[in-house]
Write an enzyme that holds these catalytic residues in place. Structure first.
Site, PDB file in Angstrom:
ATOM      1  N   THR A  37      33.004  96.684 125.731  1.00  0.00           N
ATOM      2  CA  THR A  37      31.751  97.420 125.890  1.00  0.00           C
ATOM      3  C   THR A  37      31.473  97.748 127.346  1.00  0.00           C
ATOM      4  O   THR A  37      30.827  98.749 127.644  1.00  0.00           O
ATOM      5  CB  THR A  37      30.608  96.581 125.282  1.00  0.00           C
ATOM      6  OG1 THR A  37      30.893  96.393 123.907  1.00  0.00           O
ATOM      7  CG2 THR A  37      29.267  97.263 125.410  1.00  0.00           C
ATOM      8  N   TYR A  50      28.138 102.837 119.505  1.00  0.00           N
ATOM      9  CA  TYR A  50      28.912 103.271 120.671  1.00  0.00           C
ATOM     10  C   TYR A  50      30.380 102.975 120.404  1.00  0.00           C
ATOM     11  O   TYR A  50      30.727 102.326 119.407  1.00  0.00           O
ATOM     12  CB  TYR A  50      28.443 102.532 121.937  1.00  0.00           C
ATOM     13  CG  TYR A  50      28.785 101.060 121.907  1.00  0.00           C
ATOM     14  CD1 TYR A  50      27.973 100.153 121.229  1.00  0.00           C
ATOM     15  CD2 TYR A  50      29.934 100.581 122.524  1.00  0.00           C
ATOM     16  CE1 TYR A  50      28.302  98.811 121.155  1.00  0.00           C
ATOM     17  CE2 TYR A  50      30.270  99.236 122.463  1.00  0.00           C
ATOM     18  CZ  TYR A  50      29.443  98.362 121.779  1.00  0.00           C
ATOM     19  OH  TYR A  50      29.784  97.045 121.712  1.00  0.00           O
ATOM     20  N   THR A 116      33.250  91.382 124.900  1.00  0.00           N
ATOM     21  CA  THR A 116      32.622  90.060 124.735  1.00  0.00           C
ATOM     22  C   THR A 116      33.069  89.348 123.453  1.00  0.00           C
ATOM     23  O   THR A 116      32.977  88.129 123.368  1.00  0.00           O
ATOM     24  CB  THR A 116      31.082  90.165 124.717  1.00  0.00           C
ATOM     25  OG1 THR A 116      30.689  90.997 123.622  1.00  0.00           O
ATOM     26  CG2 THR A 116      30.537  90.703 126.015  1.00  0.00           C
ATOM     27  N   ASP A 117      33.551  90.114 122.456  1.00  0.00           N
ATOM     28  CA  ASP A 117      33.845  89.487 121.156  1.00  0.00           C
ATOM     29  C   ASP A 117      34.874  88.363 121.258  1.00  0.00           C
ATOM     30  O   ASP A 117      34.740  87.331 120.600  1.00  0.00           O
ATOM     31  CB  ASP A 117      34.362  90.540 120.156  1.00  0.00           C
ATOM     32  CG  ASP A 117      33.269  91.477 119.676  1.00  0.00           C
ATOM     33  OD1 ASP A 117      32.089  91.271 120.035  1.00  0.00           O
ATOM     34  OD2 ASP A 117      33.592  92.424 118.918  1.00  0.00           O
ATOM     35  N   LYS A 189      30.303  82.708 122.565  1.00  0.00           N
ATOM     36  CA  LYS A 189      29.329  83.774 122.298  1.00  0.00           C
ATOM     37  C   LYS A 189      28.367  83.294 121.212  1.00  0.00           C
ATOM     38  O   LYS A 189      28.808  82.819 120.163  1.00  0.00           O
ATOM     39  CB  LYS A 189      30.065  85.043 121.850  1.00  0.00           C
ATOM     40  CG  LYS A 189      29.171  86.264 121.748  1.00  0.00           C
ATOM     41  CD  LYS A 189      29.974  87.536 121.457  1.00  0.00           C
ATOM     42  CE  LYS A 189      29.049  88.756 121.474  1.00  0.00           C
ATOM     43  NZ  LYS A 189      29.751  90.019 121.232  1.00  0.00           N
ATOM     44  N   GLU A 310      34.600  60.500 109.286  1.00  0.00           N
ATOM     45  CA  GLU A 310      34.460  60.408 107.829  1.00  0.00           C
ATOM     46  C   GLU A 310      35.811  60.578 107.129  1.00  0.00           C
ATOM     47  O   GLU A 310      35.938  60.328 105.941  1.00  0.00           O
ATOM     48  CB  GLU A 310      33.464  61.449 107.326  1.00  0.00           C
ATOM     49  CG  GLU A 310      32.013  61.118 107.667  1.00  0.00           C
ATOM     50  CD  GLU A 310      31.035  62.077 107.009  1.00  0.00           C
ATOM     51  OE1 GLU A 310      30.883  62.048 105.782  1.00  0.00           O
ATOM     52  OE2 GLU A 310      30.432  62.877 107.750  1.00  0.00           O
TER      53      GLU A 310
HETATM   54  N1  ASP Z   1      33.168  94.799 120.378  1.00  0.00           N
HETATM   55  C1  ASP Z   1      33.024  94.770 121.809  1.00  0.00           C
HETATM   56  C2  ASP Z   1      34.255  94.119 122.380  1.00  0.00           C
HETATM   57  O1  ASP Z   1      34.397  92.936 122.280  1.00  0.00           O
HETATM   58  C3  ASP Z   1      31.788  94.035 122.182  1.00  0.00           C
HETATM   59  C4  ASP Z   1      31.539  93.876 123.650  1.00  0.00           C
HETATM   60  O2  ASP Z   1      32.361  94.080 124.499  1.00  0.00           O
HETATM   61  O3  ASP Z   1      30.387  93.471 123.971  1.00  0.00           O
HETATM   62  O4  ASP Z   1      35.075  94.789 122.926  1.00  0.00           O
END
Ligand code: ASP
Length: 353
Positions: A37, A50, A116-117, A189, A310
């Site tokens: 992103t 996007y 971020t994923d 995340k 457990e």
């Molecule tokens: N789907 C995107 C990615 O991981 C999300 C992001 O970058 O925030 O490339």
């Protein structure tokens, strides 16, 4: 010329210390872009939809001219994908490139832009295979480059500041997001959409960075980088390890299917302290007996998965993930399984990294 006009004029003079390439007295930072992103674009600045990976590395660097006052930046495009599509081919290319760059005396550090994923997985992978104490800093963004209040530019600026900072050396791969400096082993995340999505819930932050002003608190958890026993030398493929989530009424079907699909290891995202139904335990123990390495992790965000709580791991032949969440456990197990190992040795690795 009035004083006011002179002042405006002076303010627009180029900074003598800064050129497009920076200055010779500044550290040189390699910027490796992979997509995400932070390089995403939308049709308008106020919409949720996007596409990731639309902006190239040179554009990304050019959008943050302030970063060139911190370091000479050398951009390279490794890939331009949403990190949901991150894969072994890109991982190996990226890791090998980072390992080559950090041996160059003129390169002080590396910044990697990513989605971020899966940034927590790539960061942990690099943390285990990069053979250097030089700073390697990853960053990302929750909002595309075109958004109102895009978070990417400041994240990028802060990441460059951390990579250019001598005190960042020896702390493993760092991830800089929303003013926080995370260790690769600890961050995860936690929100699908919030800008403040990354936490290091179990062990806390390595430090903070505000507009380039850095404060380090402590060292990261686990062995890493220069002290890691893992190497990608000669590696062209990584063993398959699948993650299977536990739930009410779980049976062993997916455990057996994973092995049929070629998994050499299985990570269970267990309930609670890495638990799963008796019927799933039976299926997992049967696979463990056949030599598939089975790790119990948890689908719960905080807390460790301990040995023999457990479930009797000693008897069943399982590994406890300890402080690794399922996605980190998978990365570590894939590297561990680059060579044949018994359960005891894999548990030792989970203890140390
Ligand atoms: N789907 C995107 C990615 O991981 C999300 C992001 O970058 O925030 O490339």
């Amino acid at each position: 010329m009035t004083a006011a006009v002179a002042l405006v004029f002076l303010c627009h003079l180029p900074d003598a210390r800064v050129t497009a390439q920076g200055t010779s007295s500044q550290p040189t930072i390699a910027v490796l872009a992979t997509g995400g992103t932070i390089a995403g674009a939308a049709a308008t600045n106020v919409q949720a939809g996007y596409t990731s990976g639309q902006v190239g590395v040179e554009q990304l660097i050019a959008a943050v001219p302030e970063a060139k006052k911190l370091a000479n930046l050398r951009g390279e495009q490794i890939s331009n994908i949403g990190s949901q599509d991150m894969n072994d081919e890109v991982w190996l290319k990226l890791a090998n490139r980072v390992n080559a760059l950090v041996t160059m005396p003129e390169v002080s550090g590396v910044v990697i832009t990513h989605g971020t994923d899966t940034i927590e997985e790539t960061a942990y992978f690099l943390n285990l295979v990069v053979k250097s104490k030089k700073p390697v800093v990853m960053t990302a963004a929750m909002r595309p480059a075109t958004a109102l209040s895009a978070d990417g530019p400041l994240n990028f600026f802060n990441a460059v500041a951390v990579a250019a900072n001598k005190d960042a050396a020896g702390r493993g791969v760092l991830v800089v997001l929303n003013d926080w400096i995370h260790g690769a082993a600890s961050l995860t995340k936690t929100s699908t959409t919030a800008v403040q999505t990354f936490l290091s819930p179990q062990s806390g932050l390595i430090g903070t960075v505000a507009y380039g002003d850095i404060e380090f608190f402590r060292a990261p958890i686990g062995k890493h980088t220069a002290d890691s026993e893992f190497s990608l030398s000669g590696v062209t493929a990584l063993p398959r390890v699948d993650i299977i989530m536990a739930h009410e009424n779980m049976d062993g079907a997916l455990i057996d299917a994973a092995v049929t699909a070629g998994a050499k290891g299985i990570v269970i995202a267990g309930v609670g302290n890495g638990n799963l139904t008796q019927s799933a335990v039976n299926a997992l123990a049967a696979q463990a007996k056949k030599g598939i390495v089975c790790v119990r992790a948890s689908r719960v965000v905080t807390g460790r998965v301990g040995r023999n709580v457990e479930l009797d791991d000693d008897k069943l032949g399982f590994v406890a993930s300890l402080d690794k969440n399922p996605q980190k456990a998978r990365v570590l197990l894939r590297l561990a399984l680059l060579q044949p190992r018994n359960v005891k040795d894999v548990q030792r690795i989970f203890d140390e990294y």
